[in-house]
Motif scaffolding. Sequence first.
Motif, mmCIF file in Angstrom:
data_model
loop_
_atom_site.group_PDB
_atom_site.id
_atom_site.type_symbol
_atom_site.label_atom_id
_atom_site.label_comp_id
_atom_site.label_asym_id
_atom_site.label_seq_id
_atom_site.Cartn_x
_atom_site.Cartn_y
_atom_site.Cartn_z
ATOM 1 N N GLY A 158 9.659 -25.055 5.970
ATOM 2 C CA GLY A 158 9.756 -26.325 5.272
ATOM 3 C C GLY A 158 9.561 -27.522 6.181
ATOM 4 N N LEU A 159 10.056 -27.426 7.410
ATOM 5 C CA LEU A 159 9.952 -28.562 8.327
ATOM 6 C C LEU A 159 8.501 -28.880 8.678
ATOM 7 N N ASN A 160 7.650 -27.871 8.706
ATOM 8 C CA ASN A 160 6.242 -28.079 9.051
ATOM 9 C C ASN A 160 5.549 -29.049 8.092
ATOM 10 N N PRO A 161 5.531 -28.813 6.777
ATOM 11 C CA PRO A 161 4.907 -29.799 5.880
ATOM 12 C C PRO A 161 5.648 -31.124 5.845
ATOM 13 N N VAL A 162 6.953 -31.116 6.088
ATOM 14 C CA VAL A 162 7.703 -32.372 6.099
ATOM 15 C C VAL A 162 7.251 -33.252 7.262
ATOM 16 N N THR A 163 7.103 -32.659 8.458
ATOM 17 C CA THR A 163 6.638 -33.466 9.590
ATOM 18 C C THR A 163 5.179 -33.877 9.408
ATOM 19 N N ASN A 164 4.372 -33.022 8.808
ATOM 20 C CA ASN A 164 2.980 -33.406 8.540
ATOM 21 C C ASN A 164 2.919 -34.568 7.548
ATOM 22 N N TRP A 165 3.798 -34.559 6.547
ATOM 23 C CA TRP A 165 3.832 -35.663 5.587
ATOM 24 C C TRP A 165 4.235 -36.955 6.296
ATOM 25 N N ALA A 166 5.241 -36.875 7.166
ATOM 26 C CA ALA A 166 5.684 -38.069 7.885
ATOM 27 C C ALA A 166 4.569 -38.626 8.756
ATOM 28 N N ARG A 167 3.794 -37.742 9.381
ATOM 29 C CA ARG A 167 2.682 -38.200 10.214
ATOM 30 C C ARG A 167 1.616 -38.895 9.363
ATOM 31 N N ALA A 168 1.386 -38.390 8.167
ATOM 32 C CA ALA A 168 0.360 -38.973 7.294
ATOM 33 C C ALA A 168 0.854 -40.205 6.554
ATOM 34 N N ASN A 169 2.169 -40.435 6.559
ATOM 35 C CA ASN A 169 2.757 -41.564 5.837
ATOM 36 C C ASN A 169 3.689 -42.354 6.755
ATOM 37 N N PRO A 170 3.151 -42.986 7.800
ATOM 38 C CA PRO A 170 4.014 -43.742 8.715
ATOM 39 C C PRO A 170 4.781 -44.824 7.962
ATOM 40 N N GLY A 171 6.067 -44.895 8.234
ATOM 41 C CA GLY A 171 6.931 -45.797 7.493
ATOM 42 C C GLY A 171 7.724 -45.094 6.433
ATOM 43 N N GLY A 172 7.304 -43.885 6.036
ATOM 44 C CA GLY A 172 8.012 -43.131 5.011
ATOM 45 C C GLY A 172 9.146 -42.307 5.595
ATOM 46 N N LEU A 173 10.160 -42.079 4.790
ATOM 47 C CA LEU A 173 11.311 -41.280 5.198
ATOM 48 C C LEU A 173 11.283 -39.959 4.429
ATOM 49 N N ALA A 174 11.226 -38.860 5.166
ATOM 50 C CA ALA A 174 11.213 -37.523 4.573
ATOM 51 C C ALA A 174 12.510 -36.806 4.920
ATOM 52 N N VAL A 175 13.039 -36.066 3.971
ATOM 53 C CA VAL A 175 14.270 -35.302 4.184
ATOM 54 C C VAL A 175 14.048 -33.865 3.722
ATOM 55 N N MET A 176 14.456 -32.921 4.570
ATOM 56 C CA MET A 176 14.499 -31.514 4.179
ATOM 57 C C MET A 176 15.960 -31.088 4.103
ATOM 58 N N ILE A 177 16.317 -30.407 3.022
ATOM 59 C CA ILE A 177 17.670 -29.867 2.871
ATOM 60 C C ILE A 177 17.571 -28.358 2.686
ATOM 61 N N CYS A 178 18.199 -27.606 3.596
ATOM 62 C CA CYS A 178 18.321 -26.160 3.446
ATOM 63 C C CYS A 178 19.700 -25.886 2.865
ATOM 64 N N VAL A 179 19.752 -25.278 1.691
ATOM 65 C CA VAL A 179 21.039 -25.036 1.031
ATOM 66 C C VAL A 179 21.112 -23.578 0.587
ATOM 67 N N GLU A 180 22.117 -22.891 1.100
ATOM 68 C CA GLU A 180 22.244 -21.458 0.837
ATOM 69 C C GLU A 180 23.669 -21.122 0.390
ATOM 70 N N VAL A 181 23.785 -20.670 -0.850
ATOM 71 C CA VAL A 181 25.076 -20.208 -1.375
ATOM 72 C C VAL A 181 25.037 -18.682 -1.299
ATOM 73 N N CYS A 182 25.248 -18.173 -0.105
ATOM 74 C CA CYS A 182 25.073 -16.738 0.108
ATOM 75 C C CYS A 182 26.078 -15.919 -0.687
ATOM 76 N N SER A 183 27.245 -16.506 -0.996
ATOM 77 C CA SER A 183 28.217 -15.775 -1.812
ATOM 78 C C SER A 183 27.737 -15.607 -3.244
ATOM 79 N N ALA A 184 26.644 -16.270 -3.631
ATOM 80 C CA ALA A 184 26.024 -16.058 -4.938
ATOM 81 C C ALA A 184 25.036 -14.900 -4.898
ATOM 82 N N ALA A 185 25.004 -14.196 -3.772
ATOM 83 C CA ALA A 185 24.086 -13.064 -3.634
ATOM 84 C C ALA A 185 24.811 -11.807 -3.167
ATOM 85 N N TYR A 186 26.130 -11.806 -3.270
ATOM 86 C CA TYR A 186 26.906 -10.663 -2.805
ATOM 87 C C TYR A 186 27.006 -9.589 -3.886
ATOM 88 N N VAL A 187 26.965 -8.343 -3.443
ATOM 89 C CA VAL A 187 27.275 -7.193 -4.288
ATOM 90 C C VAL A 187 28.355 -6.402 -3.569
#
Length: 363
Positions: A158-187
Motif C-alpha cells: 500500500g505504501l508504494n502507490p501512496v508515495t507515488n501519488w504524493a510524488r505526482a501530487n506535490p502539496g497533497g496529503l496522503a494517508v495509509m491506514i493498516c487495520v487488522e482485527v485479527c481476533s475476527a479471524a480466530y477459530v
Amino acid sequence: MGMDHKPLEKSYSHRFVEPRIVSVGTATPPTGYTQMEVLDHYRITDQGIRSVFLNSHIDQRFLSLPLREAGERPSVESQSELLAKHRVEGVRLAAEALHRCLAPINAAPSDVDLLCCVTSTGWLTPGLSALLVRDVGMRPDCGRLDVVGMGCNAGLNGLNPVTNWARANPGGLAVMICVEVCSAAYVFDGEMRSAVVNSLFGDGAAAVAVRCSDNDTVPAVTGYARHIITSAMDAMRYDWDERHGKFSFFLDPDVPYVVGAHAERVVDALLSRAALGRSDIAHWIVHPGGKKVIDAVRVNLELTHHDLRHTTEVLRSYGNVSSSSFLFAYQNLVDEGAARPGDRAVMMTMGPGSTIESALLTW
C-alpha cells in the motif's frame, strides 16, 4: 485545529523535495491479555497448545474477545459475528490511529487528499476507506484505495502507490491506514494448526502520513524491492474452513525458513539500486512475524539483536499485528529519536504469496 486545505499546485522552493513519511500513529483495543490470560479465557488445558502460547516470546496482545460467564468458555462466534466485529472494531481502530497520526502535523481528516486502507482480517463492501470518509469528517472528494487480502506484507504494498501519488501530487496529503482485527479471524477448535495462529496475532491499526517535503528530519521513501516465492504459494493462507463454516488462517511450520532463505535476495536488490551495502543501513524495521521469523531474518542478513530491537519489542508487547506491525516498529524508532539526517533504514515485510516486500528510507 486542522490546517487550511492546500491546493495540489502548491509551489516549492528550489530545494529537492521527495515523498516523506511525515507522521505515524497507532491504536489498539483497550484490553490487553497475557498469553496465560488468553488460555484461561478459553479454558484451554491441552499441554501442547499451552506450550505454543507460553513459548511465543509474546508478553501481551490487545484483542477484542467475546465475553464469557464465570467458569465457562466464551460462546463460539459465527462468521457473521466475526465480520461484524471486523467492521465495528476496524473503523474504530482506524479512526483512532488516523487522529493520532494527523495531530503532530496539525492536520484534520478534512485535509487528507488520498486515503489508502489496508486489511486482511475481514471483507467489506464498501470498504473501510468509504466508511472512514463518512464517519471521521473527510471530504467526499478524497481519493480512496482499499488493499484487501494481501496479508502481513500488505503495508508496503500500500505504501508504494501512496508515495507515488504524493510524488505526482506535490502539496497533497496522503494517508495509509493498516487495520487488522485479527481476533475476527480466530477459530478455536483445539487443534495445533489453529493454536499457532491464535497464539500469535493481535488487533491493532497504524496510520502513516506521506507528502512531498524537503524536511530531512523525517525520512524520504527512496526505493522499493520485492520477491514472490511462488514455490511457497500455499505456506500462508486465509481461506474457507468447511468444518467450521468460517474463514481461518493457515501457517506452514517452514515459513520462517522460507522467508529467511530469500531475505538476502530482496534486501540486496533494494540496496544495489541505490549503490549501498548493508553496512550503510543505520536502522532496520522488520515485520515481527514470530520469534522464528525474526531469528531467520537476523541470521540470514547477519544482523544483531540490537538491529532488530524495535521488531522484537513489537512482538513482545503486541504480538503479530499483521500488515500494521512494521509501522508499530517504525513508531518505536520514531519514539527512540535515534534517526539523524543522512541515516538510512530498511523496512521489510513478509506474508502470503509467499512474498517479501522492502523499502528504503533516507533522512
